[in-house]
Design a protein around this motif. Sequence first.
Motif, short mmCIF file in Angstrom:
data_model
loop_
_atom_site.label_atom_id
_atom_site.label_comp_id
_atom_site.label_asym_id
_atom_site.label_seq_id
_atom_site.Cartn_x
_atom_site.Cartn_y
_atom_site.Cartn_z
N UNK A 62 0.81 -1.22 0.00
CA UNK A 62 0.00 0.00 0.00
C UNK A 62 0.84 1.28 0.00
N UNK A 63 2.16 1.12 -0.11
CA UNK A 63 3.05 2.29 -0.11
C UNK A 63 3.34 2.68 -1.56
N UNK A 64 3.02 3.92 -1.94
CA UNK A 64 3.25 4.36 -3.33
C UNK A 64 4.71 4.76 -3.56
N UNK A 65 5.05 4.88 -4.85
CA UNK A 65 6.40 5.31 -5.24
C UNK A 65 6.38 6.77 -5.65
N UNK A 201 -8.05 6.64 9.09
CA UNK A 201 -6.85 6.85 8.27
C UNK A 201 -6.65 5.76 7.21
N UNK A 202 -6.78 4.48 7.59
CA UNK A 202 -6.51 3.41 6.64
C UNK A 202 -7.78 2.68 6.20
N UNK A 203 -8.93 3.35 6.37
CA UNK A 203 -10.19 2.68 6.00
C UNK A 203 -10.57 2.95 4.54
N UNK A 204 -9.92 3.95 3.93
CA UNK A 204 -10.26 4.32 2.56
C UNK A 204 -9.91 3.19 1.60
N UNK A 207 -6.62 1.47 -0.34
CA UNK A 207 -5.75 1.97 0.73
C UNK A 207 -4.42 2.43 0.12
N UNK A 208 -4.05 3.67 0.44
CA UNK A 208 -2.73 4.19 0.05
C UNK A 208 -2.12 4.84 1.30
N UNK A 209 -0.95 4.38 1.69
CA UNK A 209 -0.26 4.94 2.85
C UNK A 209 0.64 6.08 2.35
#
Length: 334
Positions: A62-65, A201-204, A207-209
């Motif tokens: 879920x971590x983007x670049x 925070x992480x319910x969307x 999920x994108x952190x």
Amino acid sequence: MKDLIKEKFGIHIRELSPYLSYQTFQTPNSMFLIIPVSHFSESELEELYYMSQYLQEQRDPYVPAFLFTKDGDLTFEENGAAYVLLQAAPRFTNRSVPFGAELAEFHQKGRGYPYEVKETTRIGQWKELWGKRLDQLEQFWIQKSQSPQLQPFEKRFIESFPYYLGLTENAIQYLADTELDDQPQSVDSGTICQQRLTCETWKQEPLIKVPVEWVLDHAARDLAEYARSAFQQKQDVDEVALFLQQYEQVSPLSSFSKRLMYSRLLFPLHYFETVEGYYISPESEQHVYENKLDHILSQASAYERFLSGFQEMAAMRSGGNVSMPPVNWLKRTP
């Protein structure tokens, strides 16, 4: 913005849509976030970039670049404002891991971060930051107290501030005692945390952190802010207990962690943010903070009960192995 991204990254955008407070667009294989970053220094952004790189290497899906422009720049500008472009996988699947366990796994990965963090660290800084914030608000309170004409919000601020000053001093003292009386364990080393974790925070979905919402801090930061958010939404100690149980099944908490978490809950961050928010907002938005302050003041006794209940619950959950000194005056709350 569409033309600029085509020029800088060679990506053609059909339409922009919102995600949280950000603008986004999608291609068949990715979701992209356009993130304003004018309030970050170059070195802060570099640290957040390396944190996101590290968590991608740890296979956090879920971590983007961060994407670099064609010219090799991390940021790009439009109308004098700086932005970064993040690329995330469009994952719409429901997550099966309980939230507490998911956060514990994230913290475990974050503890392994191998590089020095200077700009975005908050480790060991709570006392100083809280004290500075308290001094600033107290000076402002003194100034407002001498003002002949006050708005209704300002009257409520002047009346309520001495109580929240006392609560803040309790929080700072509790933190100081914890650092003197208790020993940090390996689980207490710094990890990657949210600037402000809430129940939402992480319910969307997807999920994108989002890396620009991170700091390096003690895991107790996220745990306390989740608990505070749960109180504000439902006033439910049981939900917080379940969340901590899920967390501890993956990553047991030390007594130092629990005391740190409690000191952060004692610090009335929600009050500070509301008063500060009122004075830095345009007049058209101040009514939001007026309503927030009314709500906080009406819930003050309930928050005392929550703090008392949380302390008892944390002590019970540890089976008597953790010394959680009570804040005695909270016991008087009916």
